[in-house]
Design a protein around this motif. Structure first.
Motif, short mmCIF file in Angstrom:
data_model
loop_
_atom_site.label_atom_id
_atom_site.label_comp_id
_atom_site.label_asym_id
_atom_site.label_seq_id
_atom_site.Cartn_x
_atom_site.Cartn_y
_atom_site.Cartn_z
N LYS A 1 10.46 9.81 8.16
CA LYS A 1 9.52 10.13 7.07
C LYS A 1 10.19 11.08 6.08
O LYS A 1 10.05 10.94 4.87
N SER B 1 -1.29 10.58 -0.14
CA SER B 1 -1.93 11.30 0.96
C SER B 1 -1.32 10.91 2.29
O SER B 1 -0.73 9.83 2.42
N SER C 1 0.85 12.28 6.06
CA SER C 1 1.93 13.19 6.46
C SER C 1 3.23 12.94 5.70
O SER C 1 3.96 13.88 5.38
N THR C 2 3.54 11.68 5.40
CA THR C 2 4.78 11.40 4.67
C THR C 2 4.67 11.88 3.23
O THR C 2 5.60 12.48 2.68
N GLY D 1 2.36 7.24 0.89
CA GLY D 1 2.71 6.62 2.17
C GLY D 1 1.96 5.31 2.32
O GLY D 1 1.25 4.87 1.41
N ASP E 1 0.34 2.58 5.79
CA ASP E 1 0.20 2.42 7.24
C ASP E 1 0.98 1.22 7.75
O ASP E 1 1.45 1.21 8.87
N LYS F 1 -3.37 0.52 3.54
CA LYS F 1 -3.46 1.96 3.38
C LYS F 1 -4.86 2.42 3.75
O LYS F 1 -5.77 1.62 3.84
N GLY F 2 -4.98 3.73 3.98
CA GLY F 2 -6.30 4.27 4.30
C GLY F 2 -6.41 4.83 5.69
O GLY F 2 -7.50 5.22 6.12
N GLY F 3 -5.26 4.91 6.39
CA GLY F 3 -5.27 5.54 7.71
C GLY F 3 -5.78 6.97 7.64
O GLY F 3 -6.37 7.48 8.59
N GLY F 4 -5.57 7.60 6.50
CA GLY F 4 -6.06 8.97 6.31
C GLY F 4 -7.37 8.99 5.54
O GLY F 4 -7.80 10.03 5.06
N ALA F 5 -7.97 7.81 5.37
CA ALA F 5 -9.30 7.66 4.72
C ALA F 5 -9.28 7.95 3.22
O ALA F 5 -10.33 8.17 2.63
N ALA F 6 -8.09 7.94 2.61
CA ALA F 6 -8.02 8.28 1.17
C ALA F 6 -7.84 7.04 0.30
O ALA F 6 -7.47 7.14 -0.87
N GLU G 1 -6.60 6.64 -3.64
CA GLU G 1 -5.22 6.12 -3.68
C GLU G 1 -5.14 4.87 -4.55
O GLU G 1 -4.20 4.71 -5.34
N LYS H 1 6.80 0.84 10.41
CA LYS H 1 5.65 0.29 9.67
C LYS H 1 5.97 -0.97 8.88
O LYS H 1 5.10 -1.52 8.21
O1 LIG Z 1 -3.04 5.64 3.27
C1 LIG Z 1 -2.90 6.77 3.64
C2 LIG Z 1 -4.01 7.75 3.67
O2 LIG Z 1 -5.23 7.16 3.32
C3 LIG Z 1 -1.58 7.25 4.10
O3 LIG Z 1 -0.65 7.06 3.08
C4 LIG Z 1 -1.19 6.46 5.31
O4 LIG Z 1 -2.21 6.62 6.29
C5 LIG Z 1 0.16 6.91 5.89
O5 LIG Z 1 0.04 8.15 6.49
P1 LIG Z 1 1.24 8.87 7.23
O6 LIG Z 1 2.29 9.12 6.20
O7 LIG Z 1 0.64 10.13 7.79
O8 LIG Z 1 1.74 7.96 8.33
#
Ligand SMILES: O=C(CO)[C@H](O)[C@H](O)COP(=O)(O)O
Length: 232
Positions: free
Chosen positions: A5, A26, A28-29, A83, A85, A95-100, A104, A122
């Protein structure tokens, strides 16, 4: 995977030019990218204006000294770094693992150029390993859940650790669906958009212009996409 990352985020930050408007992704990356960008802006005395894809990313950017403004205060965004998923060989992604996903997608659609940064785990030939998030308004959400069930997509509400339903930055629910067996992503995207009450979904088709993969140290541009480049 953190090393990967980091690599991807470093590759991205090198591409940011002075006097540009930058979309902050949004997750961690993207958070690693935001930290690196703040360092670069300070070190090189750059003039950068940022727009965030989530409250969390905006707060992180501001806390590190970046100038973060409202999306409506800029006429366009030069480049967004985010980032993802899961990404397929055509640079379509989930995308949307972080609910954003909603912010986004709005930020991506206002961006002239979208760069995604991921670790190598990924990058897949076909999307579906990761569940697809669908953001729905609370009112009548069970009806949408039932429709998704009837479509054979095994829906589940996204929950917090205390088992309450997770709320997005716009106070909506997320329903995650299983798209492993879906071959026509465009039709699925259209079908989801036609369900009243669906605010947005995490399928990002033809949005990513450039994919940077840590680990593999690959830089894949949509404009240069062909089988030879992607599969080797
Ligand atoms: O779409 C996203 C948030 O809604 C993130 O970009 C996606 O979940 C990747 O996250 P990470 O970099 O933590 O693996």
């Amino acid at each position: 995977m953190n090393i990967e990352k980091n690599q991807a985020a470093r590759m991205a930050v090198e591409k940011i030019q002075n006097n540009s408007v930058v979309g902050l992704g949004s997750g961690s990356t993207a958070a690693i990218f935001i930290r690196l960008l703040a360092e670069k802006v300070k070190k090189e005395h750059m003039n950068i204006v940022c727009v965030a894809t989530s409250i969390k990313s905006g707060e992180l950017g501001s806390s590190l000294g970046l100038k973060v403004v409202d999306i409506d205060d800029v006429s366009s965004i030069d480049v967004t770094v985010d980032g993802a998923d899961e990404v397929d060989y055509d640079l379509n992604g989930i995308k949307g693992g972080g609910a954003a996903l909603l912010f986004e997608k709005i930020v991506a659609s206002k961006s002239k150029y979208n760069i995604w940064i991921i670790d190598s785990s990924k990058f897949h030939k076909k999307l579906g390993n990761f569940k697809l998030p669908v953001e729905v308004i609370k009112f009548g959400s069970q009806r949408i859940f039932d429709c998704l069930q009837e479509m054979g997509l095994n829906p589940t509400y996204r929950l917090n650790d205390d088992s309450t339903r997770l709320l997005t930055d716009s106070s909506n629910y997320i329903i995650d669906i299983d798209i492993q067996h879906v071959s026509d992503l465009k039709s699925l995207s259209n079908a989801l958009e036609n369900l009243t009450g669906v605010v947005e979904h995490g399928l990002f088709i033809n949005i990513c212009n450039e994919l940077l993969i840590g680990g593999l140290k690959k830089d894949i541009k949509r404009s240069e996409l062909d089988d030879r480049l992607v599969l080797n």
